[in-house]
Design a protein around this motif. Structure first.
Motif, PDB file in Angstrom:
ATOM      1  N   UNK A   1       0.804  -1.219   0.000  1.00  0.00           N
ATOM      2  CA  UNK A   1       0.000   0.000   0.000  1.00  0.00           C
ATOM      3  C   UNK A   1       0.833   1.264   0.000  1.00  0.00           C
ATOM      4  N   UNK A   2       2.033   1.176  -0.565  1.00  0.00           N
ATOM      5  CA  UNK A   2       2.949   2.319  -0.625  1.00  0.00           C
ATOM      6  C   UNK A   2       2.948   2.877  -2.042  1.00  0.00           C
ATOM      7  N   UNK A   3       2.793   4.181  -2.171  1.00  0.00           N
ATOM      8  CA  UNK A   3       2.825   4.788  -3.502  1.00  0.00           C
ATOM      9  C   UNK A   3       4.266   4.836  -4.011  1.00  0.00           C
ATOM     10  N   UNK A   4       4.395   4.934  -5.321  1.00  0.00           N
ATOM     11  CA  UNK A   4       5.715   5.065  -5.919  1.00  0.00           C
ATOM     12  C   UNK A   4       6.393   6.338  -5.424  1.00  0.00           C
ATOM     13  N   UNK A   5       5.625   7.392  -5.272  1.00  0.00           N
ATOM     14  CA  UNK A   5       6.160   8.656  -4.783  1.00  0.00           C
ATOM     15  C   UNK A   5       6.727   8.509  -3.376  1.00  0.00           C
ATOM     16  N   UNK A   6       5.986   7.817  -2.512  1.00  0.00           N
ATOM     17  CA  UNK A   6       6.429   7.641  -1.130  1.00  0.00           C
ATOM     18  C   UNK A   6       7.678   6.765  -1.051  1.00  0.00           C
ATOM     19  N   UNK A   7       7.737   5.701  -1.852  1.00  0.00           N
ATOM     20  CA  UNK A   7       8.905   4.834  -1.830  1.00  0.00           C
ATOM     21  C   UNK A   7      10.130   5.554  -2.371  1.00  0.00           C
ATOM     22  N   UNK A   8       9.966   6.275  -3.468  1.00  0.00           N
ATOM     23  CA  UNK A   8      11.094   7.024  -4.031  1.00  0.00           C
ATOM     24  C   UNK A   8      11.604   8.043  -3.016  1.00  0.00           C
ATOM     25  N   UNK A   9      10.701   8.741  -2.376  1.00  0.00           N
ATOM     26  CA  UNK A   9      11.090   9.732  -1.382  1.00  0.00           C
ATOM     27  C   UNK A   9      11.806   9.088  -0.206  1.00  0.00           C
ATOM     28  N   UNK A  10      11.278   7.978   0.290  1.00  0.00           N
ATOM     29  CA  UNK A  10      11.888   7.286   1.427  1.00  0.00           C
ATOM     30  C   UNK A  10      13.281   6.773   1.080  1.00  0.00           C
ATOM     31  N   UNK A  11      13.478   6.423  -0.183  1.00  0.00           N
ATOM     32  CA  UNK A  11      14.766   5.898  -0.630  1.00  0.00           C
ATOM     33  C   UNK A  11      15.727   7.008  -1.051  1.00  0.00           C
ATOM     34  N   UNK A  12      15.233   8.245  -1.060  1.00  0.00           N
ATOM     35  CA  UNK A  12      16.074   9.354  -1.515  1.00  0.00           C
ATOM     36  C   UNK A  12      16.407   9.244  -2.989  1.00  0.00           C
TER      37      UNK A  12
ATOM     38  N   UNK B   1      15.246   0.821  -0.833  1.00  0.00           N
ATOM     39  CA  UNK B   1      14.035   0.393  -1.530  1.00  0.00           C
ATOM     40  C   UNK B   1      13.440  -0.850  -0.883  1.00  0.00           C
ATOM     41  N   UNK B   2      14.292  -1.759  -0.455  1.00  0.00           N
ATOM     42  CA  UNK B   2      13.821  -3.037   0.083  1.00  0.00           C
ATOM     43  C   UNK B   2      13.217  -2.910   1.476  1.00  0.00           C
ATOM     44  N   UNK B   3      13.847  -2.111   2.326  1.00  0.00           N
ATOM     45  CA  UNK B   3      13.457  -2.035   3.737  1.00  0.00           C
ATOM     46  C   UNK B   3      11.965  -1.761   3.940  1.00  0.00           C
ATOM     47  N   UNK B   4      11.382  -0.722   3.332  1.00  0.00           N
ATOM     48  CA  UNK B   4       9.958  -0.447   3.590  1.00  0.00           C
ATOM     49  C   UNK B   4       9.019  -1.520   3.033  1.00  0.00           C
ATOM     50  N   UNK B   5       9.551  -2.355   2.123  1.00  0.00           N
ATOM     51  CA  UNK B   5       8.718  -3.373   1.496  1.00  0.00           C
ATOM     52  C   UNK B   5       8.887  -4.743   2.135  1.00  0.00           C
TER      53      UNK B   5
END
Length: 70
Positions: A19-30, A54-58
């Motif tokens: 349930x994570x958006x691409x925007x949120x994952x990209x931002x979290x990964x810098x 990228x892997x950690x939040x998923x």
């Protein structure tokens, strides 16, 4: 005909399942959204990939993602 998932498919499916958006994952990964989108769509991207970020939040293993991408 390539029937197996590439690393981008794995990331996209895991991201959607979480349930994570691409925007949120990209931002979290810098990372740039355009880079994440390219990776998800094609399985390749130029330049270094922040596998750990990228892997950690998923809940994925970064080393396995990197090996799948190789």
């Amino acid at each position: 005909m390539h029937l197996e998932d590439h690393v981008g498919d794995v990331l996209a499916k895991a991201r959607q399942h979480a349930g994570i958006t691409a925007e949120a994952l990209a931002s979290a990964a810098g990372w740039l959204l355009a880079s994440l989108t390219a990776l998800e769509q094609t399985g390749v991207v130029s330049g270094p990939v922040p596998w750990e970020a990228l892997a950690r939040p998923l809940g994925l293993h970064p080393g396995k993602l990197a090996r799948l991408a190789a």
